[in-house]
Write a protein that holds these residues in place. Structure first.
Motif, PDB file in Angstrom:
ATOM      1  N   UNK A  80       0.085  10.184  14.327  1.00 19.24           N
ATOM      2  CA  UNK A  80      -0.027   9.110  13.342  1.00 19.24           C
ATOM      3  C   UNK A  80       0.702   7.869  13.856  1.00 19.24           C
ATOM      4  N   UNK A  81      -0.005   6.783  14.030  1.00 21.69           N
ATOM      5  CA  UNK A  81       0.584   5.526  14.458  1.00 21.69           C
ATOM      6  C   UNK A  81       1.186   4.834  13.239  1.00 21.69           C
ATOM      7  N   UNK A  82       2.472   4.509  13.303  1.00 23.86           N
ATOM      8  CA  UNK A  82       3.150   3.831  12.198  1.00 23.86           C
ATOM      9  C   UNK A  82       3.840   2.587  12.746  1.00 23.86           C
ATOM     10  N   UNK A  83       3.513   1.463  12.151  1.00 19.35           N
ATOM     11  CA  UNK A  83       4.097   0.201  12.600  1.00 19.35           C
ATOM     12  C   UNK A  83       4.588  -0.601  11.394  1.00 19.35           C
ATOM     13  N   UNK A  84       5.544  -1.492  11.649  1.00 13.34           N
ATOM     14  CA  UNK A  84       6.099  -2.361  10.617  1.00 13.34           C
ATOM     15  C   UNK A  84       5.996  -3.803  11.077  1.00 13.34           C
ATOM     16  N   UNK A  85       5.613  -4.681  10.139  1.00  8.73           N
ATOM     17  CA  UNK A  85       5.507  -6.101  10.434  1.00  8.73           C
ATOM     18  C   UNK A  85       5.984  -6.863   9.195  1.00  8.73           C
ATOM     19  N   UNK A  86       6.455  -8.091   9.380  1.00  5.38           N
ATOM     20  CA  UNK A  86       6.851  -8.929   8.246  1.00  5.38           C
ATOM     21  C   UNK A  86       5.642  -9.727   7.758  1.00  5.38           C
TER      22      UNK A  86
ATOM     23  N   UNK B 100      -3.381   5.991  11.208  1.00  4.83           N
ATOM     24  CA  UNK B 100      -2.458   4.862  11.359  1.00  4.83           C
ATOM     25  C   UNK B 100      -2.007   4.335  10.001  1.00  4.83           C
ATOM     26  N   UNK B 101      -0.809   3.773   9.979  1.00  6.07           N
ATOM     27  CA  UNK B 101      -0.267   3.176   8.759  1.00  6.07           C
ATOM     28  C   UNK B 101       0.528   1.941   9.140  1.00  6.07           C
ATOM     29  N   UNK B 102       0.395   0.897   8.350  1.00  3.51           N
ATOM     30  CA  UNK B 102       1.090  -0.362   8.599  1.00  3.51           C
ATOM     31  C   UNK B 102       1.934  -0.712   7.380  1.00  3.51           C
ATOM     32  N   UNK B 103       3.227  -0.888   7.605  1.00  2.00           N
ATOM     33  CA  UNK B 103       4.140  -1.330   6.549  1.00  2.00           C
ATOM     34  C   UNK B 103       4.346  -2.834   6.706  1.00  2.00           C
ATOM     35  N   UNK B 104       4.143  -3.572   5.623  1.00  2.00           N
ATOM     36  CA  UNK B 104       4.335  -5.024   5.633  1.00  2.00           C
ATOM     37  C   UNK B 104       5.536  -5.339   4.751  1.00  2.00           C
ATOM     38  N   UNK B 105       6.574  -5.897   5.342  1.00  2.00           N
ATOM     39  CA  UNK B 105       7.807  -6.189   4.623  1.00  2.00           C
ATOM     40  C   UNK B 105       7.943  -7.692   4.387  1.00  2.00           C
TER      41      UNK B 105
END
Length: 299
Positions: A1-7, A68-73
């Motif tokens: 599982x691809x997990x990424x974080x971006x603002x 995949x999952x993308x966290x947007x902060x």
């Protein structure tokens, strides 16, 4: 599982590095964004695909597609990701009128877990503690044909449908039951979150909760009756759990399935969230002063 974080408004370059995202994963996430009302017609309200990178919009939360999952902060000063998550959860708690104790928040892994996992773990820990103290019950009306009278006699049924069966009495009675709207909502939240939680501890807690709610009727999320829930002094400790379950089950949280692919989102427009947060804080500060707060666009 691809997990990424971006603002928010930030970019992730295509690539296989820890600070990059594979282009194929970005394409799958953008497809989910286009399917959501918050994304607009082309999904650019959430994500925009470029030639060399993907750009986040003004949404914060979590977006996931197959693999995949993308966290947007949100962009909040110079805080690290853990600090931003803590602030974001605080804003969500204030705007959704959640009273989350400091002890519960201190036990969360703000650096390692993304926003969705943090909210799931918070809900699971609060719910397991509440269930161990006793599941709420209410008297529910029943009608049944019994060999002895219980409650009141349903005379109309007794002398029509049961006229040829005098060994039975048509009874109307109230019985204390746990199969009520509040518990059905909690069970629906547990069952949905089981498929989304990724840490072993949280999945174990949710499995324990699913067993505890085994005798509660399954109700599809879209058929849950939040308006039927009665919160009074006898079950006031469930108020925050109800609000958190509503946050995780309704509004901006969607799940779609097609074949082996599952996509979901838990997204909030940052500008709307911030305005609601400020309005709620000001309302609390000005309480009792004779002054009031009017949100933008509300007269």
């Amino acid at each position: 599982m691809i997990r990424r974080t971006v603002r928010e408004w930030g970019r992730l370059a295509y690539g296989s590095g820890a600070e990059q995202i594979e282009e194929t994963a970005a394409v799958r996430l953008a497809a989910v964004a286009r399917a959501l009302p918050l994304g607009g017609a082309d999904g650019s309200g959430i994500l925009t695909l470029g030639r060399k990178d993907v750009k986040a919009g003004q949404m914060v939360g979590v977006l996931a597609a197959e693999g995949c999952a993308l966290e947007i902060l949100p962009k909040i000063g110079d805080l690290d990701a853990g600090g931003v998550r803590r602030r974001l959860v605080h804003m969500l708690a204030v705007t959704h009128d959640l009273n989350v104790c400091a002890g519960a928040l201190s036990e969360l892994d703000w650096q390692r877990d993304d926003l969705l996992e943090i909210l799931i773990r918070l809900f699971a820990r609060m719910l397991i503690e509440a269930v161990r103290r006793g599941m709420p019950r209410r008297y529910v009306g029943h009608e049944d044909d019994l060999p002895v009278l219980r409650g009141r006699l349903n005379a109309a049924r007794q002398f029509t449908r049961l006229a040829a069966s005098p060994q039975f009495l048509a009874c109307r009675f109230d019985a204390l039951s746990a199969d009520i709207a509040l518990n059905r909502i909690m069970k629906a939240a547990v069952l949905r979150l089981q498929s989304l939680a990724r840490t072993v501890e949280t999945r174990r807690t949710l499995t324990e909760l699913a067993f505890a709610y085994a005798d509660i009727r399954d109700v599809p999320v879209e058929a849950l009756r939040f308006d039927d829930v009665i919160v009074d002094r006898t079950n006031a400790r469930w108020r925050d759990l109800l609000a958190l379950a509503r946050l995780l089950l309704q509004g901006r949280f969607q799940t779609t399935s097609g074949g082996a692919t599952t996509a979901f989102s838990l997204l909030f427009p940052m500008n709307t969230l911030f305005e609601a947060y400020v309005a709620q804080v000001l309302t609390r500060v000005l309480r009792g002063s004779g002054q009031s707060v009017v949100k933008q666009g509300v007269k």
